[in-house]
Scaffold this motif. Structure first.
Motif, PDB file in Angstrom:
ATOM      1  N   GLY A 255       0.443   4.333  -2.728  1.00 23.66           N
ATOM      2  CA  GLY A 255       0.358   5.746  -2.362  1.00 23.66           C
ATOM      3  C   GLY A 255       1.374   6.593  -3.107  1.00 23.66           C
ATOM      4  O   GLY A 255       1.070   7.700  -3.569  1.00 23.66           O
TER       5      GLY A 255
ATOM      6  N   THR B  95       0.835   5.927   9.541  1.00 23.42           N
ATOM      7  CA  THR B  95       1.135   4.577  10.016  1.00 23.42           C
ATOM      8  C   THR B  95       0.910   4.520  11.524  1.00 23.42           C
ATOM      9  O   THR B  95       0.247   5.389  12.097  1.00 23.42           O
TER      10      THR B  95
ATOM     11  N   ASN C 291       2.087   9.637   4.462  1.00 27.10           N
ATOM     12  CA  ASN C 291       1.857   8.215   4.717  1.00 27.10           C
ATOM     13  C   ASN C 291       1.615   8.039   6.216  1.00 27.10           C
ATOM     14  O   ASN C 291       2.540   8.185   7.016  1.00 27.10           O
TER      15      ASN C 291
ATOM     16  N   VAL D  95       8.145  12.865   1.083  1.00 26.57           N
ATOM     17  CA  VAL D  95       7.239  11.948   1.778  1.00 26.57           C
ATOM     18  C   VAL D  95       7.238  12.304   3.257  1.00 26.57           C
ATOM     19  O   VAL D  95       8.301  12.492   3.859  1.00 26.57           O
TER      20      VAL D  95
ATOM     21  N   TYR E 253       3.565  13.579  -0.324  1.00 23.97           N
ATOM     22  CA  TYR E 253       2.894  12.284  -0.097  1.00 23.97           C
ATOM     23  C   TYR E 253       2.929  12.020   1.396  1.00 23.97           C
ATOM     24  O   TYR E 253       3.988  11.787   1.972  1.00 23.97           O
TER      25      TYR E 253
ATOM     26  N   ALA F 220       8.670   1.982  -2.140  1.00 25.88           N
ATOM     27  CA  ALA F 220       7.733   3.106  -2.184  1.00 25.88           C
ATOM     28  C   ALA F 220       8.438   4.418  -2.475  1.00 25.88           C
ATOM     29  O   ALA F 220       7.801   5.398  -2.880  1.00 25.88           O
TER      30      ALA F 220
ATOM     31  N   ILE G  91       6.096  10.812   6.818  1.00 23.09           N
ATOM     32  CA  ILE G  91       5.606   9.674   7.601  1.00 23.09           C
ATOM     33  C   ILE G  91       4.963  10.221   8.866  1.00 23.09           C
ATOM     34  O   ILE G  91       5.629  10.894   9.664  1.00 23.09           O
TER      35      ILE G  91
ATOM     36  N   LEU H 234       8.402   1.895   6.228  1.00 19.85           N
ATOM     37  CA  LEU H 234       7.954   2.210   4.876  1.00 19.85           C
ATOM     38  C   LEU H 234       8.583   1.223   3.908  1.00 19.85           C
ATOM     39  O   LEU H 234       9.769   0.923   3.994  1.00 19.85           O
TER      40      LEU H 234
ATOM     41  N   SER I 141       0.828  -1.203   0.000  1.00 23.16           N
ATOM     42  CA  SER I 141       0.000   0.000   0.000  1.00 23.16           C
ATOM     43  C   SER I 141       0.867   1.259   0.000  1.00 23.16           C
ATOM     44  O   SER I 141       0.469   2.298  -0.534  1.00 23.16           O
ATOM     45  N   ASP I 142       2.054   1.173   0.607  1.00 25.04           N
ATOM     46  CA  ASP I 142       2.991   2.304   0.571  1.00 25.04           C
ATOM     47  C   ASP I 142       3.366   2.629  -0.870  1.00 25.04           C
ATOM     48  O   ASP I 142       3.486   3.792  -1.248  1.00 25.04           O
TER      49      ASP I 142
END
Length: 319
Positions: A73, A89, A87, A142, A85, A131, A144, A127, A69-70
């Motif tokens: 995305g 978690t 993400n 990105v 982006y 990705a 996180i 991650l 899924s990472d």
């Protein structure tokens, strides 16, 4: 679940199998995916797209590897031309070490794409390593973040952290490696010895993690799982093709990577790593600086992995 979420929040639903594609050999088809996904997104102001899967040319569903899924995305971020982006978690961000090994490791505020790739390949699992590829190619940062603490800034993954001085980023380690040690007098004068070893292993689908060598020997570090299916055949072909003076196969090896800006060129970091392991009475089976200046890798007995990571973390990052 994707359909339920889209209905709940009032977004459109786009099935990943309609916009994310794989080639017949199972490899991700970027050219077809980005064009299809870009056109689909132009028709929707807001959309929910399920992660981790797409479709093969014959219409069958295919998944990415675990954590895919990472990757989805990142693909959507690139296709949409996103500025960032995010993400979300279950942790506060990328941590400098595995929290199951080190008590309350610090959160990494900023990290480069290259540093993250090194940590991911060494066992860090927050991650998915792949990705980064879609977004790093076009420079999309990105972030996180934690689902449970959404106001925390988390970790920013960027092309360049903007720092010029040496900086430690994190430590990661993983069990499941085997050392294949070959001894031969003046091995470097035997033309193609290393390339022939590489060819043998590659022929049996054995991936080489590291290939350190010396005057009278060479060592291949390989994942044990990739060696086991053809172990006897590999050993036999090495003996027949290379005729080494000695051949040692050692299972139960763990690799630990210390990652950070400029540390590969730093005499201090390497010295601190070896001092920490020496004080913890842990033997170093191999060491490899790698092909860049951001990573130093050491091999230890798998039984010492957590002890070694804790010792290195204490020395480099403090308690």
């Amino acid at each position: 679940c994707g359909r339920l979420l889209a209905s709940l929040i009032g977004f459109d639903f786009i099935d990943a199998s309609d916009v994310i594609f794989f080639r017949e050999d199972g490899a991700f088809d970027g050219a077809k995916t980005y064009e299809s996904l870009r056109k689909a997104l132009e028709k929707h102001k807001r959309a929910v797209i399920p992660g981790f899967y797409g479709s093969l040319p014959d219409g069958r569903i295919k998944t990415f590897t675990r954590g895919g899924s990472d990757i989805t995305g990142a693909i959507v971020a690139r296709a949409s031309g996103s500025d960032i982006y995010e993400n979300f978690t279950d942790v506060r961000g990328l941590l400098a070490a595995d929290p199951e090994t080190v008590d309350s490791p610090r959160v990494i505020g900023r990290i480069s794409y290259r540093e993250l790739r090194e940590l991911s390949c060494a066992g860090a699992k927050v991650l998915h390593g792949e990705a980064i590829l879609p977004v790093s190619a076009v420079g999309i940062p990105v972030n996180i973040r934690s689902t449970y603490s959404p106001d925390d800034p988390g970790t920013m993954i960027v092309s360049d952290t903007g720092e010029e001085s040496e900086r430690l980023t994190g430590i990661a380690g993983e069990r499941g490696y085997t050392l294949i040690r070959l001894g031969a007098e003046d091995i470097q004068s035997r033309g193609g010895f290393g390339s022939r070893l590489f060819s043998i292993l590659e022929g049996y689908g054995v991936r080489i993690g590291h290939l350190p060598s010396g005057v009278d020997g060479i060592c291949a570090v390989v994942p044990t799982a990739s060696l086991d299916s053809n172990r006897e055949k590999v050993i036999e072909e090495i003996k027949e093709s290379l005729s080494p003076d000695s051949l040692e196969i050692r299972d139960g090896v763990a690799l630990i990577s210390v990652v950070g800006r400029g540390i590969g060129d730093s005499p201090k970091t390497g010295a601190e790593i070896f001092s920490a392991l020496s004080e913890a009475e842990i033997s170093v089976l191999l060491t490899d600086r790698g092909a860049n200046d951001i990573c130093i890798t050491v091999g230890v007995d798998a039984r010492d992995l957590q002890k070694a990571i804790r010792a290195i973390y204490r020395r480099l990052f403090g308690n």
